[in-house]
Design a protein around this motif. Structure first.
Motif, PDB file in Angstrom:
ATOM      1  N   HIS A  10      62.681  38.412  41.835  1.00 28.59           N
ATOM      2  CA  HIS A  10      63.557  38.714  41.282  1.00 28.59           C
ATOM      3  C   HIS A  10      65.006  38.278  41.841  1.00 28.59           C
ATOM      4  CE1 HIS A  10      60.412  42.033  40.679  1.00 28.59           C
ATOM      5  NE2 HIS A  10      60.871  41.701  39.347  1.00 28.59           N
ATOM      6  N   GLU A  11      66.057  38.302  41.129  1.00 24.22           N
ATOM      7  CA  GLU A  11      67.321  37.780  42.044  1.00 24.22           C
ATOM      8  C   GLU A  11      67.800  39.051  43.227  1.00 24.22           C
ATOM      9  OE1 GLU A  11      72.047  36.897  40.877  1.00 24.22           O
ATOM     10  OE2 GLU A  11      70.462  37.392  39.257  1.00 24.22           O
ATOM     11  N   TRP A  12      68.098  38.221  44.222  1.00 26.39           N
ATOM     12  CA  TRP A  12      68.524  39.333  45.093  1.00 26.39           C
ATOM     13  C   TRP A  12      69.526  40.222  44.722  1.00 26.39           C
ATOM     14  CZ3 TRP A  12      73.213  39.042  48.905  1.00 26.39           C
ATOM     15  CH2 TRP A  12      72.752  40.008  49.802  1.00 26.39           C
ATOM     16  N   ASP A  13      69.514  41.529  45.277  1.00 24.84           N
ATOM     17  CA  ASP A  13      70.358  42.342  44.712  1.00 24.84           C
ATOM     18  C   ASP A  13      71.089  42.925  46.230  1.00 24.84           C
ATOM     19  OD1 ASP A  13      72.190  44.834  43.985  1.00 24.84           O
ATOM     20  OD2 ASP A  13      70.252  45.713  43.174  1.00 24.84           O
ATOM     21  N   SER A  14      72.488  43.047  46.181  1.00 22.29           N
ATOM     22  CA  SER A  14      73.116  43.272  47.488  1.00 22.29           C
ATOM     23  C   SER A  14      73.255  44.868  47.799  1.00 22.29           C
ATOM     24  CB  SER A  14      74.707  42.735  47.188  1.00 22.29           C
ATOM     25  OG  SER A  14      75.431  43.186  46.434  1.00 22.29           O
ATOM     26  N   ASP A  15      72.899  45.430  46.688  1.00 22.63           N
ATOM     27  CA  ASP A  15      72.851  46.926  46.978  1.00 22.63           C
ATOM     28  C   ASP A  15      71.349  47.563  47.184  1.00 22.63           C
ATOM     29  OD1 ASP A  15      75.542  47.121  46.137  1.00 22.63           O
ATOM     30  OD2 ASP A  15      75.115  47.247  44.002  1.00 22.63           O
ATOM     31  N   GLY A  16      70.603  46.703  47.451  1.00 25.19           N
ATOM     32  CA  GLY A  16      69.207  47.158  47.636  1.00 25.19           C
ATOM     33  C   GLY A  16      68.543  46.253  48.810  1.00 25.19           C
ATOM     34  N   GLN A  17      67.212  46.246  49.071  1.00 20.01           N
ATOM     35  CA  GLN A  17      66.543  45.562  50.094  1.00 20.01           C
ATOM     36  C   GLN A  17      65.667  44.625  49.406  1.00 20.01           C
ATOM     37  OE1 GLN A  17      63.494  47.545  52.389  1.00 20.01           O
ATOM     38  NE2 GLN A  17      63.599  49.194  50.765  1.00 20.01           N
ATOM     39  N   LEU A  18      65.233  43.689  50.317  1.00 22.60           N
ATOM     40  CA  LEU A  18      64.263  42.696  49.807  1.00 22.60           C
ATOM     41  C   LEU A  18      62.978  43.340  49.205  1.00 22.60           C
ATOM     42  CD1 LEU A  18      64.590  39.959  52.696  1.00 22.60           C
ATOM     43  CD2 LEU A  18      65.828  40.044  50.271  1.00 22.60           C
TER      44      LEU A  18
END
Length: 222
Positions: A10-18
């Motif tokens: 998935h595309e990286w989400d700056s509001d979440g973690q890897l």
């Protein structure tokens, strides 16, 4: 980018973690380990980073092969230690891919991104890879390397080639054509002038290599 080291889907989400749960997947875990080992290789080899701000720290070896989608470059530290990186962006391997290299006795593949342990297909270069006195890419010696599909091979040179004491002057192309045609006719066959010309140009008129190739062709004559 963030997550590439574990093969994140998935595309990286700056509001979440890897998506760390992907490390439970064998393929993603192999990708993660490959990146870990590459980072360790980078830290151990000063040629990959010490000379980043000096033109002497980087050199293109193959820069224009858009037909095969291959790039080859060299990195060098301040003491002259070098590593070569050959990258294949094509989905097929290239066997016997020849390019000019600095003069060593042979090259050793110290890292292959296509290794099975990283989840690759296992296409590996023969080890060691001998340096041959065949001109290529502006150098008088070269190697013929197997480069894996969608992968990269990092090489380190060892030793020095033995230099011949004999110097043979080049012979004009017309003499080679006449000489080769005569001997092939004696064998009851013939060789095209264009074939002799191609061999002559490939080895830039260097006598030893041209005669070796012509002798090989002659021996193959039925």
């Amino acid at each position: 980018f963030m997550g590439a080291e574990i093969g994140q889907w998935h595309e990286w989400d700056s509001d979440g973690q890897l998506d760390w749960y992907l490390l439970d997947d064998p393929a993603c875990r192999a990708t993660h380990e490959c990146i870990r080992q590459l980072n360790r290789l980078y830290r151990r080899n000063r040629s990959l980073w010490e000379n980043d701000r000096d033109w002497d720290g980087f050199e293109w070896l193959v820069v224009d092969d858009n037909h095969n989608n291959v790039l080859v470059f060299l990195r060098r530290d301040r003491k002259g230690h070098e590593l070569i990186c050959a990258v294949n962006f094509a989905p097929v391997p290239w066997e016997g891919y020849r390019f000019g290299v600095p003069d060593h006795a042979y090259y050793e593949a110290i890292f292959n991104t296509d290794d099975i342990q990283w989840g690759g297909s296992g296409v590996c270069a023969a080890d060691p890879v001998p340096v041959e006195p065949v001109p290529s890419h502006g150098r008088q010696q070269s190697i013929a390397l197997t480069i894996p599909p969608l992968g990269a091979v990092i090489l380190r040179g060892h030793g020095r080639r033995r230099q011949s004491m004999m110097h043979l002057e080049s012979i004009p192309l017309e003499e080679y054509i006449r000489f080769a045609s005569m001997h092939f006719k004696r064998a009851g066959t013939e060789i095209e002038e264009s074939a002799v010309t191609t061999v002559y140009q490939q080895f830039e008129g260097i006598t030893w290599y041209i005669q070796k190739v012509l002798n090989t062709l002659y021996d193959m004559t039925p």
